[in-house]
Design a protein around this motif. Structure first.
Motif, PDB file in Angstrom:
ATOM      1  N   THR A 293       2.713  -3.030 -16.887  1.00  0.00           N
ATOM      2  CA  THR A 293       3.977  -3.743 -17.059  1.00  0.00           C
ATOM      3  C   THR A 293       4.883  -3.765 -15.837  1.00  0.00           C
ATOM      4  O   THR A 293       5.767  -4.601 -15.761  1.00  0.00           O
ATOM      5  N   CYS A 294       4.671  -2.855 -14.886  1.00  0.00           N
ATOM      6  CA  CYS A 294       5.591  -2.793 -13.745  1.00  0.00           C
ATOM      7  C   CYS A 294       5.068  -3.677 -12.606  1.00  0.00           C
ATOM      8  O   CYS A 294       4.028  -3.409 -12.023  1.00  0.00           O
ATOM      9  N   VAL A 295       5.801  -4.725 -12.300  1.00  0.00           N
ATOM     10  CA  VAL A 295       5.373  -5.675 -11.270  1.00  0.00           C
ATOM     11  C   VAL A 295       5.331  -5.021  -9.888  1.00  0.00           C
ATOM     12  O   VAL A 295       4.487  -5.353  -9.062  1.00  0.00           O
ATOM     13  N   LEU A 296       6.228  -4.068  -9.639  1.00  0.00           N
ATOM     14  CA  LEU A 296       6.231  -3.423  -8.321  1.00  0.00           C
ATOM     15  C   LEU A 296       5.084  -2.426  -8.183  1.00  0.00           C
ATOM     16  O   LEU A 296       4.557  -2.220  -7.094  1.00  0.00           O
ATOM     17  N   SER A 297       4.692  -1.824  -9.268  1.00  0.00           N
ATOM     18  CA  SER A 297       3.602  -0.862  -9.235  1.00  0.00           C
ATOM     19  C   SER A 297       2.260  -1.553  -9.034  1.00  0.00           C
ATOM     20  O   SER A 297       1.367  -1.025  -8.392  1.00  0.00           O
TER      21      SER A 297
ATOM     22  N   PRO B 275       1.662  -5.270  -8.062  1.00  0.00           N
ATOM     23  CA  PRO B 275       2.201  -6.617  -7.814  1.00  0.00           C
ATOM     24  C   PRO B 275       1.191  -7.739  -7.996  1.00  0.00           C
ATOM     25  O   PRO B 275       1.537  -8.825  -8.398  1.00  0.00           O
ATOM     26  N   ASP B 276      -0.078  -7.494  -7.724  1.00  0.00           N
ATOM     27  CA  ASP B 276      -1.072  -8.570  -7.825  1.00  0.00           C
ATOM     28  C   ASP B 276      -1.928  -8.432  -9.069  1.00  0.00           C
ATOM     29  O   ASP B 276      -2.982  -9.045  -9.170  1.00  0.00           O
ATOM     30  N   ASP B 277      -1.514  -7.568  -9.976  1.00  0.00           N
ATOM     31  CA  ASP B 277      -2.301  -7.270 -11.168  1.00  0.00           C
ATOM     32  C   ASP B 277      -3.738  -6.934 -10.764  1.00  0.00           C
ATOM     33  O   ASP B 277      -4.696  -7.458 -11.317  1.00  0.00           O
ATOM     34  N   LYS B 278      -3.843  -6.061  -9.728  1.00  0.00           N
ATOM     35  CA  LYS B 278      -5.146  -5.742  -9.136  1.00  0.00           C
ATOM     36  C   LYS B 278      -6.138  -5.152 -10.123  1.00  0.00           C
ATOM     37  O   LYS B 278      -7.330  -5.291  -9.972  1.00  0.00           O
ATOM     38  N   PHE B 279      -5.605  -4.454 -11.121  1.00  0.00           N
ATOM     39  CA  PHE B 279      -6.520  -3.748 -12.009  1.00  0.00           C
ATOM     40  C   PHE B 279      -6.763  -4.502 -13.310  1.00  0.00           C
ATOM     41  O   PHE B 279      -7.390  -3.998 -14.213  1.00  0.00           O
TER      42      PHE B 279
END
Ligand code: FES
Length: 152
Positions: free
Chosen positions: A128-132, A134-138
């Motif tokens: 849910t955290c965009v900064l954690s 940012p690219d939805d890498k996982f």
């Protein structure tokens, strides 16, 4: 800022630092990165041509608005005979860099808005955290893990 008499055509690193406002270490760094050059005296001391002052002013002005050194170096290298930027060069380059600056401001505003969501949260969730994340890498890995857990 100390004035340097017109008849002096070369500056020591100390004079260049005092006149430009840049630290000696910064000048050494600029030289190591190929942004400015010097000649060595017989005693192996650096001497900078007087126009290095304008070159340093150019570098510092560009850095102040966040232009990366690599971009500054390319801009300097593209000038005919790698001359010191003229008034026209600076006018043209600063106009081109304004678009980059606008883009960075937009990105920073977006980041600030995301950071506002994080204040008081602290989850640093990959979901849910965009900064954690940012690219939805996982995102893909999560789907893969779910598939494996489901025995597919
Ligand atoms: S820390 Fe929770 S949303 Fe960023």
């Amino acid at each position: 800022m100390p004035q340097i008499p017109e008849k002096i055509h070369e500056l020591t690193v100390g004079q260049l630092a005092a006149r430009s406002g840049a630290a000696v270490s910064a000048l050494h760094f600029y030289e190591a990165k190929g942004l400015i050059t010097s000649r060595r005296t017989g005693g192996n001391q650096r001497r900078f041509s007087r126009d290095t002052l304008r070159r340093v002013a150019f570098i510092r002005a560009a850095q102040r608005v966040g232009i990366p050194l690599a971009t500054i170096r390319s801009a300097l290298a593209e000038l005919p005979e790698e001359r010191t930027p003229t008034r026209e060069d600076w006018a043209r380059l600063s106009e081109a860099w304004r678009a980059e600056l606008d883009e960075r401001i937009t990105q920073l505003n977006r980041l600030r808005d995301h950071l506002t969501d994080c204040i008081g949260c602290g989850c640093l969730s990959l979901d849910t955290c965009v900064l954690s994340n940012p690219d939805d890498k996982f995102g893909e890995r999560r789907a893969g893990s779910r598939l494996m857990a489901e025995g597919h």
